[in-house]
Design a protein around this motif. Structure first.
Motif, PDB file in Angstrom:
ATOM      1  N   ILE A 106      72.560  72.299  58.500  1.00  0.00           N
ATOM      2  CA  ILE A 106      72.814  72.726  59.873  1.00  0.00           C
ATOM      3  C   ILE A 106      74.178  73.408  59.983  1.00  0.00           C
ATOM      4  O   ILE A 106      74.318  74.437  60.648  1.00  0.00           O
TER       5      ILE A 106
ATOM      6  N   PHE B 245      73.777  76.855  58.891  1.00  0.00           N
ATOM      7  CA  PHE B 245      73.292  77.697  59.996  1.00  0.00           C
ATOM      8  C   PHE B 245      74.439  78.066  60.921  1.00  0.00           C
ATOM      9  O   PHE B 245      74.532  79.190  61.404  1.00  0.00           O
TER      10      PHE B 245
ATOM     11  N   ASP C  11      64.844  69.813  65.634  1.00  0.00           N
ATOM     12  CA  ASP C  11      65.423  70.679  64.608  1.00  0.00           C
ATOM     13  C   ASP C  11      64.670  72.000  64.491  1.00  0.00           C
ATOM     14  O   ASP C  11      65.275  73.044  64.212  1.00  0.00           O
TER      15      ASP C  11
ATOM     16  N   PHE D 193      66.335  75.621  64.675  1.00  0.00           N
ATOM     17  CA  PHE D 193      66.183  76.719  63.715  1.00  0.00           C
ATOM     18  C   PHE D 193      65.701  77.977  64.443  1.00  0.00           C
ATOM     19  O   PHE D 193      66.160  79.085  64.145  1.00  0.00           O
TER      20      PHE D 193
ATOM     21  N   THR E 287      68.634  79.513  65.946  1.00  0.00           N
ATOM     22  CA  THR E 287      69.407  80.249  64.935  1.00  0.00           C
ATOM     23  C   THR E 287      68.816  81.640  64.715  1.00  0.00           C
ATOM     24  O   THR E 287      69.530  82.649  64.694  1.00  0.00           O
TER      25      THR E 287
END
Ligand SMILES: Nc1ncnc2c1ncn2[C@@H]1O[C@H](COP(=O)(O)OP(=O)(O)OP(=O)(O)O)[C@@H](O)[C@H]1O
Ligand SMILES: [Mg+2]
Lengths: 235, 304
Positions: free
Chosen positions: B233, B236, B276, B280, B283
């Motif tokens: 993470i 990211f 999560d 993502f 992101t």
């Protein structure tokens, strides 16, 4: 002061220079000229330790420096002002100069050096805490030279100091190089054209296709046509 | 409203951990163009050093039983030593290789370290009780916040400020920034590559140790993979912030932590376990909007 013996350098499997031998005396200004892609930058990078020679050796002040890391070559007193200046654009001018003094201090330099160098380059003092990326091309060239001087070199290698600069600005840069010559700093200057050689150089070497095509003291050249032939590859 | 504020405090605390890890990744990436997955092992190893090697679920404490100050110093030291060992033996010899090679080596080393740990401790998660008192809630700005959140914010905040000051004002910081912008030029000026790179790894290890202590104090558990997810993470976060920009890494870390906590707080119950996945997706969205990250760096990818 600097001796190159049968130097050969490759990029991968592609040879860039081969069988280059040369000798440079202390206190002299030496020009290396040659067309695009001749291998001039490769040669300087190799002397400075940034490239490893495939064959041959380099000795500097009696010591073999081929195979040394760039940082160790710098500590020996050989400093490169690379092609395209390569100032740290995100660092301030002050920080760029400090990087040079860090190495210089290892050789007994002091903060007085910075003052002395800055007196050669007043423009840098004025813009001390600005990001180096904001300087003009000519100013960046000055910063790059100043930074190299702060490492307290015995030998200064300068790759195309006139690259991308207006003629008047180039005159300014050569003005500074002349002052350095008067302080008896040994220099190897790479240029594409031979125009500055006559007034500023002690020796001139023509590099072409990765080898030395011509080499002479400037004072003994009576006729530049031989140099031109070597440069353009006529035989 | 107080639920929202609560989430913000949680998000800041989580985000500060990501920011710190992102900074560690950024230090090494900035100079070597190496994405250092062994960062997760620095965290895990430091955590497992707290217990006596065993496969039990409730292991006896080792370093974790030492007086607090000694424990903290030892754990940080272990992080530094481990990081320096990985630099020396996994990365130094291939330093000048292509980034792909570095990446694979970084994966392989991390895997190796993970499996060594598995062999000694087994994969069974373990519970440890260290600093239980840190879990006590305290009144803070009208909220009841677990003390550990405030400690986390304090520690990471102090570490971030110290690191930024180091980068800005010390000679070592100038060398790091110079090497990150133009590695070869820095060396040509006499900056010692080994010293600067080892220094960056040492800082990464130090951060690994600190993060490890904070995570163990927060969760009270050890897991072989405990370092992996925060590091991914945080990775990211560095991408969102802009690879190669240290301030971007910090910013990205906070942003990701905040988004992650707000998702946790406001996603409907059954969607929460996919938090999560949302993270993502977030992101990817940021990268579509700003392919170079929030703070674009001019020197991405190429090492000059
Ligand atoms: N990084 C590199 N990778 C592969 N080949 C290279 C690299 N750098 C230079 N070369 C090749 O090596 C040869 C010599 O290049 P070099 O840069 O030394 O020439 P130069 O004399 O400095 O030219 P210029 O006057 O254009 O600067 C050229 O054929 C060039 O294409
Ligand atoms: Mg060139």
């Amino acid at each position: 002061m600097l001796t190159l013996r049968n130097l050969a350098v490759n990029y991968g499997a592609v040879p860039a220079i081969h069988d280059v031998s040369a000798e440079f005396e202390a206190g002299t200004v030496n020009f290396i000229v040659g067309p695009n892609g001749a291998g001039k930058s490769t040669l300087l990078l190799t002397i400075a330790g940034a490239l490893r020679p495939r064959m041959g050796s380099i000795s500097f002040r009696g010591k073999t420096i081929s195979g040394m890391n760039p940082e160790d070559v710098a500590s020996q007193g050989c400093s490169l002002v690379p092609e395209g200046r390569q100032v740290f654009s995100r660092l301030t001018i002050n920080e760029n100069l400090r990087l040079g003094s860090i190495a210089g201090r290892r050789k007994g330099g002091s903060s007085a050096d910075t003052e002395e160098v800055l007196s050669l380059f007043p423009i840098l003092r004025e813009r001390y805490s600005q990001a180096a990326g904001t300087l003009s091309g000519g100013e960046q060239q000055q910063l790059s030279i100043a930074r190299a001087l702060l490492t307290r070199p015995e030998l200064l290698l300068i790759d195309e100091p006139s690259l991308g600069l207006a003629p008047l600005v180039v005159d300014g840069v050569y003005e500074i190089l002349r002052k350095l010559k008067n302080d008896s700093l040994t220099m190897i200057i790479v240029e594409q054209q031979a125009t500055r050689v006559r007034n500023n150089g002690d020796t001139v070497t023509v590099v072409r296709d990765g080898h030395v095509a011509f080499s002479s003291k400037v004072s003994t050249i009576s006729d530049y046509s031989e140099l031109e032939k070597a440069y353009f590859g006529f035989s | 409203m107080s639920y929202f504020l609560q989430s913000i405090v949680d998000g800041a605390s989580l985000g500060s951990i990501y920011a710190l890890i992102a900074l560690a990744i950024g230090f090494v990436f900035g100079i070597l163009r190496l994405i250092n997955f062994t960062q997760s092992d620095y965290i895990t190893y430091c955590a497992y050093a707290l217990i006596i090697p065993s496969t039990a679920a409730m292991p006896a404490l080792f370093i974790g039983a030492w007086p607090a100050a000694l424990m903290v110093i030892s754990v940080l030291l272990i992080g530094v030593v481990l990081a320096l060992l990985t630099e020396r033996f996994a990365f130094r010899a291939i330093r000048d290789a292509e980034p792909e090679i570095l990446l694979i080596s970084s994966f392989a080393t991390s895997y190796l370290l993970q499996h060594i740990l598995m062999a000694v401790y087994s994969t069974r998660p373990k519970s440890v009780s260290i600093g239980n008192w840190l879990g006590e809630p305290v009144a803070f700005a009208g909220l009841r916040v677990p003390l550990i959140q405030l400690v986390t914010l304090g520690v990471t905040g102090a570490a971030l400020i110290a690191l930024v000051a180091m980068l800005r004002y010390t000679e070592f910081g100038i060398k790091i920034r110079a090497a990150a912008e133009n590695y070869r030029m820095a060396r040509l000026l006499g900056v010692r590559a080994n010293a600067v790179i080892a220094g960056c790894f040492a800082i990464s290890g130090l951060i690994g140790g600190a993060v490890s202590l904070l995570l163990v104090a927060q969760t009270g558990s050890l897991d072989i993979l405990m370092g992996v997810s925060p590091v991914i993470i945080a990775f990211f976060a560095t991408v969102i912030g802009g690879m190669g920009s240290l301030m971007g890494a910090v910013l990205g870390g906070f942003l990701v932590g905040m988004v992650s906590q707000l998702l946790q707080a406001y996603l409907p119950g059954e969607a929460r376990e996919f938090r999560d996945a949302f993270l993502f997706a977030f992101t990817i969205l940021v990268l579509i909007a700003r392919p170079n990250g929030l703070i674009a760096s001019s020197a991405i990818g190429q090492r000059t």
